[in-house]
Design an enzyme around this catalytic site. Structure first.
Site, short mmCIF file in Angstrom:
data_model
loop_
_atom_site.label_atom_id
_atom_site.label_comp_id
_atom_site.label_asym_id
_atom_site.label_seq_id
_atom_site.Cartn_x
_atom_site.Cartn_y
_atom_site.Cartn_z
N ASP A 7 1.28 3.45 -1.57
CA ASP A 7 0.00 3.01 -2.11
C ASP A 7 -0.85 2.35 -1.03
OD1 ASP A 7 1.35 0.61 -1.85
OD2 ASP A 7 1.25 0.08 -3.97
N SER A 8 -0.29 2.26 0.19
CA SER A 8 -1.09 1.86 1.35
C SER A 8 -2.24 2.83 1.59
CB SER A 8 -0.20 1.79 2.60
OG SER A 8 0.60 2.95 2.73
N LYS A 30 9.36 4.94 -5.31
CA LYS A 30 9.52 3.55 -4.88
C LYS A 30 8.74 2.64 -5.81
CE LYS A 30 7.23 1.71 -1.37
NZ LYS A 30 6.64 0.48 -1.99
N GLU A 70 9.97 -6.32 3.22
CA GLU A 70 8.68 -6.48 3.90
C GLU A 70 8.37 -7.94 4.16
OE1 GLU A 70 4.01 -5.09 3.73
OE2 GLU A 70 5.43 -4.30 2.24
#
Length: 309
Positions: A88-89, A157, A226
């Site tokens: 979704d980046s 994911k 992350e």
């Protein structure tokens, strides 16, 4: 995952472009192609989550990159990248949003399908965007099923540790492999008030460990960490039997992932501290565009060899 302009908390230094070093050993045929290194294989079948598990057992590290279109994905596939994330980046680096939050299932599905079409070997993982699984396991299954059926991804994911365990469990029971994502979860930017490093302090570290074990117990085949302190990420990696994928989480994770536009120097301005740029595509493309424009204005393009008779 974090990417360029909106991640101010992570942007402490500009990345320095470097020339990539040659691998320590020539890429093997890949676990699915002969039992050698996962990275760099030239086999004809798709990498699966079983191949990823085997790499963990061998103690092998492997790379993952994001991809959002068929052409870029084909380049990475030819380079032997074993796993690609349609993250979704895309919201930040391709769709012009301020964060990942606005990304929709329609957008993820369309671009995931393009990446699948552009690859032959890589395991393609599709991100479940914000709002596609938070209601509960049934919504998560509906969204994930769409990515598998319409886009053809090999796994999905989703973000969250203990809070997402029920969703992960149902997806896995239903036959959909899940990559979990803990630590900084960018879809929660409004709750965080930014993009802070996660797991600092005894209580926060303990929660991160609980989250990691919860998603593993729920059936996740890998866990993205992350913006996590390197020492804590190493502890998580040692405590899990599934691989960890680091992004801003130090060198001890089993795998590493970067947003490809950051990795290749296409992102403008500062990039997160953990990013290493392996090219300067923004400059290269800008130079090419200016050269084209100058030749058009100057009347030297198209030349006679570019015309038909």
């Amino acid at each position: 995952m974090t990417t360029h302009a909106s991640q101010q908390a992570a942007r402490t230094t500009p990345a320095t472009p470097v020339t990539p070093a040659a691998p320590a050993a020539a890429p093997g045929a890949g676990a699915p192609d002969g039992g050698k290194a996962l990275y760099g294989g030239k086999g004809t079948r798709r990498i699966t989550v079983r191949d990823i598990a085997a790499a963990k057992e061998r103690g092998e590290k492997w790379p993952m990159l994001t991809a959002y279109d068929a052409m870029t994905a084909s380049v990475f596939d030819e380079a032997g990248i074993p796993v690609m994330l349609v993250g979704d980046s895309m919201g930040n680096c391709h769709l012009g949003y301020e964060s990942t939050v606005p990304v929709t299932m329609d957008e993820i599905t369309i671009l995931s399908a393009a990446v699948v079409r552009g690859t032959k070997r890589a395991l393609v993982v599709g991100d479940l965007p914000f709002g596609a699984y938070q209601e509960g396991p049934v919504q998560a299954l509906r969204s994930a099923t769409r990515l598998v059926k319409e886009a053809g991804v090999g796994a999905v994911k989703l973000e969250g540790g203990e809070r997402s365990a029920d969703q992960i469990e149902l997806l896995v029971r239903s036959g959909i492999p899940v990559m979990a994502h803990i630590g900084l979860t960018p879809q929660s930017v409004n709750a965080y008030g930014g993009y802070p490093v996660q797991g600092r302090g005894e209580e926060a570290a303990a929660q991160l460990l609980r989250d990691a074990k919860a998603v593993q117990d729920a059936g996740a085949f890998a866990v993205v960490l992350e913006l996590v302190p390197a020492e804590l990420a190493a502890e998580v990696t040692r405590s899990l039997h599934v691989p960890t994928v680091g992004i801003g989480a130090g060198a001890e994770c089993d795998a590493q992932v970067l947003v490809w536009t950051d990795m290749a120097g296409l992102t403008g301005g500062r990039v997160p501290r953990f990013v290493k740029q392996y090219a300067q595509l923004r400059q290269t493309l800008g130079d090419a565009a200016r050269s084209f424009a100058d030749e058009v204005v100057g009347g030297t393009y198209p030349a006679p060899e570019h015309a038909f008779r």
